[in-house]
Design a protein around this motif. Structure first.
Motif, PDB file in Angstrom:
ATOM      1  N   ARG B  77       0.817  -1.223   0.000  1.00  0.00           N
ATOM      2  CA  ARG B  77       0.000   0.000   0.000  1.00  0.00           C
ATOM      3  C   ARG B  77       0.849   1.272   0.000  1.00  0.00           C
ATOM      4  NH1 ARG B  77      -3.829   2.084  -0.374  1.00  0.00           N
ATOM      5  NH2 ARG B  77      -5.183   2.326   1.405  1.00  0.00           N
ATOM      6  N   ILE B  98      -6.711  -1.085  -5.083  1.00  0.00           N
ATOM      7  CA  ILE B  98      -8.127  -0.911  -4.720  1.00  0.00           C
ATOM      8  C   ILE B  98      -8.664  -2.218  -4.123  1.00  0.00           C
ATOM      9  CG2 ILE B  98     -10.460  -0.587  -5.697  1.00  0.00           C
ATOM     10  CD1 ILE B  98      -9.150   1.239  -7.797  1.00  0.00           C
ATOM     11  N   SER B 101      -7.428  -3.271   1.220  1.00  0.00           N
ATOM     12  CA  SER B 101      -7.685  -3.109   2.657  1.00  0.00           C
ATOM     13  C   SER B 101      -8.808  -4.034   3.121  1.00  0.00           C
ATOM     14  CB  SER B 101      -8.110  -1.667   2.954  1.00  0.00           C
ATOM     15  OG  SER B 101      -7.141  -0.791   2.484  1.00  0.00           O
ATOM     16  N   LEU B 138     -14.611  -4.309  -3.842  1.00  0.00           N
ATOM     17  CA  LEU B 138     -14.128  -2.920  -3.887  1.00  0.00           C
ATOM     18  C   LEU B 138     -14.281  -2.184  -2.558  1.00  0.00           C
ATOM     19  CD1 LEU B 138     -15.550  -1.765  -7.342  1.00  0.00           C
ATOM     20  CD2 LEU B 138     -13.219  -2.398  -6.808  1.00  0.00           C
ATOM     21  N   MET B 139     -15.455  -2.301  -1.925  1.00  0.00           N
ATOM     22  CA  MET B 139     -15.716  -1.464  -0.749  1.00  0.00           C
ATOM     23  C   MET B 139     -16.529  -2.180   0.337  1.00  0.00           C
ATOM     24  SD  MET B 139     -16.391   2.271  -2.478  1.00  0.00           S
ATOM     25  CE  MET B 139     -18.124   2.296  -2.260  1.00  0.00           C
ATOM     26  N   LEU B 217     -20.538  11.358   1.442  1.00  0.00           N
ATOM     27  CA  LEU B 217     -19.906  10.079   1.778  1.00  0.00           C
ATOM     28  C   LEU B 217     -20.958   9.024   2.117  1.00  0.00           C
ATOM     29  CD1 LEU B 217     -16.763   9.044   3.011  1.00  0.00           C
ATOM     30  CD2 LEU B 217     -18.394   8.642   4.800  1.00  0.00           C
ATOM     31  N   PHE B 221     -21.286   5.822  -0.252  1.00  0.00           N
ATOM     32  CA  PHE B 221     -20.880   4.529   0.312  1.00  0.00           C
ATOM     33  C   PHE B 221     -22.077   3.629   0.601  1.00  0.00           C
ATOM     34  CE2 PHE B 221     -18.271   2.433   3.982  1.00  0.00           C
ATOM     35  CZ  PHE B 221     -18.043   1.330   3.180  1.00  0.00           C
ATOM     36  N   HIS B 260     -20.747   2.118   8.682  1.00  0.00           N
ATOM     37  CA  HIS B 260     -19.717   1.116   8.367  1.00  0.00           C
ATOM     38  C   HIS B 260     -19.645   0.066   9.487  1.00  0.00           C
ATOM     39  CE1 HIS B 260     -15.741   0.521   5.982  1.00  0.00           C
ATOM     40  NE2 HIS B 260     -16.555  -0.518   5.948  1.00  0.00           N
ATOM     41  N   HIS B 308      -7.975   3.179   7.021  1.00  0.00           N
ATOM     42  CA  HIS B 308      -8.684   3.990   6.033  1.00  0.00           C
ATOM     43  C   HIS B 308      -7.756   4.614   4.999  1.00  0.00           C
ATOM     44  CE1 HIS B 308     -12.315   3.884   8.637  1.00  0.00           C
ATOM     45  NE2 HIS B 308     -12.937   4.094   7.509  1.00  0.00           N
ATOM     46  N   PHE B 314      -5.068  10.660   7.747  1.00  0.00           N
ATOM     47  CA  PHE B 314      -5.906   9.532   8.187  1.00  0.00           C
ATOM     48  C   PHE B 314      -5.559   9.123   9.625  1.00  0.00           C
ATOM     49  CE2 PHE B 314      -6.758   9.185   3.676  1.00  0.00           C
ATOM     50  CZ  PHE B 314      -8.126   8.949   3.697  1.00  0.00           C
ATOM     51  N   PHE B 372     -10.424  13.285   7.017  1.00  0.00           N
ATOM     52  CA  PHE B 372     -10.658  12.145   6.128  1.00  0.00           C
ATOM     53  C   PHE B 372     -10.515  12.582   4.672  1.00  0.00           C
ATOM     54  CE2 PHE B 372     -13.286   9.298   3.671  1.00  0.00           C
ATOM     55  CZ  PHE B 372     -13.187   8.068   4.301  1.00  0.00           C
TER      56      PHE B 372
END
Lengths: 36, 389
Positions: B77, B98, B101, B138-139, B217, B221, B260, B308, B314, B372
């Motif tokens: 990373r 991508i 994490s 991805l997320m 966000l 998200f 989250h 993050h 961060f 952030f």
């Protein structure tokens, strides 16, 4: 609310959302969390 | 659509291989490109080897495995501090990481559960598809291996069999797309950017930029998560919920259980709880429960911040959230000591206290989002400006 009525409303909502997307959606979007 | 049809028609190893081909096509072709996909695949295979070692239930094996895996992750990373330590020649080539994490946290969870003997059946193909699952690659949301495997094998139903639950999944996908592709971009135009000059904006203007970023966000998200959960439901491998109206959170603890959520539960299980237990049973902190809790919360939020992103800002994002947790926990403890548990409950139920909690939490989290989104250079510039005023 009867099952048929509820499903009918959901199908209508789906078509509304689809129309909303077709009219207003941006072509490309950056996703914030893909940066991680 | 191809994935939904194939997964519902095929059975056994063919179904696994078809899903693997779909996942690899997505990761290779749409997300990372050849070099990024290869690096991610090798990272996952390293993880597989380390999980196999962890299943032997040796604490040393697990410790070495976790440290090695963290080191490889930090290296790939290209964390800022790695670039200060290592010469340029030793740094990895810039590749797309991508989703790494999310894969990283998934594998750490599998390693620890394998060591604790709570993982259950484990095999390479299921593990590869679990890590590369295109709906959550991805997320997130961060699904647990056991939940994924049980749904994949049909031991647990993703959604009830029937037309209406499938219709709900379809509506959810459309709703997610509307959030991410229509509503989020609207707020983005008014939101903080990485290049926002914090020294040039007034405080009310900064607050508006931060609020707009907060909503951007959330819509971006949670919209993505709605699509992932909707597609996952149709595939039969529904990921966990990730959001529950975070703008209604009454305190910072409540916020992280609404925003989250899959990350919060991961951090609770694999960072906060073990650390808190350790501090409660050893040395100085064993005598001071509140101190042990606060130290564990701060450490957990530091890990969250560093997970993050790779930059200084961060780390600040994590520290600010840690600070909010310490303030909330200390306040809660003092209040409980004064009013008792039932008294605190009654106090919290007062409408004004409830509304005040929501307002305070919303503003505190909006303030943290400044770190952030705004780049480290801009944040440092603002600190220098404040110091020399």
């Amino acid at each position: 609310m009867t099952t048929h009525r509820r499903i009918g409303l959901k199908v209508s909502l789906a078509f509304l959302l689809l129309a909303f997307l077709l009219v207003f959606a941006k072509g490309s979007v950056d996703f914030v969390y893909t940066g991680f | 659509v191809a994935a939904i049809v194939l997964l519902s028609v095929l059975r056994g190893p063919t179904r696994q291989l078809a899903f693997l081909a779909i996942n690899l096509t997505f990761v290779w072709g749409l997300a990372l490109g050849p070099r990024g996909a290869l690096a991610t695949l090798l990272f996952i295979l390293l993880g597989y080897g380390l999980v196999r070692i962890a299943t032997r239930r040796s604490a040393t094996g697990l410790g070495i495995g976790v440290v090695l895996f963290i080191a490889v992750f930090v290296y790939l990373r290209r964390y800022d501090f790695v670039q200060w330590i290592l010469p340029e020649a030793l740094l990895p080539r810039i590749i797309s990481t991508i989703g790494l994490s999310f894969v990283f946290f998934k594998i750490i969870h599998v390693m620890i559960d394998a060591y604790a003997d709570t993982l259950g059946r484990f095999d390479l193909l299921t593990f590869l598809n679990y890590c590369l699952n295109f709906t959550t690659f991805l997320m997130g949301p961060i699904q647990r291996y056991q939940d994924y495997r049980d749904q994949w094998e049909g031991a647990k139903l993703a959604i009830p069999l029937g037309f209406e639950s499938h219709l709900d999944a379809g509506v959810r996908i459309l709703l997610g797309l509307a959030k991410a592709y229509v509503l989020a971009p609207y707020f983005q135009t008014m939101a903080l950017t990485p290049d926002t000059d914090l020294t040039a904006v007034s405080f009310p203007h900064l607050a508006l930029l931060a609020y707009a970023f907060w909503f951007y966000l959330y819509l971006n998200f949670s919209g993505y998560c709605d699509v992932a959960i909707g597609i996952g439901s149709l595939l039969g491998i529904r990921p966990p919920e990730n959001f529950n109206k975070p703008f209604l959170a009454r305190n910072i603890s409540d916020f992280w259980l609404r925003q989250h959520r899959s990350l919060t539960l991961w951090l609770t299980d694999y960072v906060f709880s073990p650390l808190y237990k350790k501090l409660l049973t050893s040395g100085f902190t064993a005598r001071y429960k509140l101190l042990a809790a606060n130290l564990s919360l701060m450490a957990t939020m530091l890990v969250s911040g560093l997970w993050h992103g790779t930059t200084f800002s961060f780390l600040l994002f994590g520290i600010v959230h840690g600070l909010w947790f310490v303030i909330y926990r200390t306040w809660d403890s003092l209040l409980t000591r004064r009013l008792g548990r039932e008294g605190v409950q009654r106090f919290r139920e007062r409408p004004l206290v409830h509304a005040g909690g929501i307002l305070l939490t919303f503003n505190a989290t909006a303030a943290a989002f400044v770190f952030f989104q705004v780049s480290s250079a801009r944040v440092m510039e603002a600190f220098t400006h404040l110091a020399t005023r």
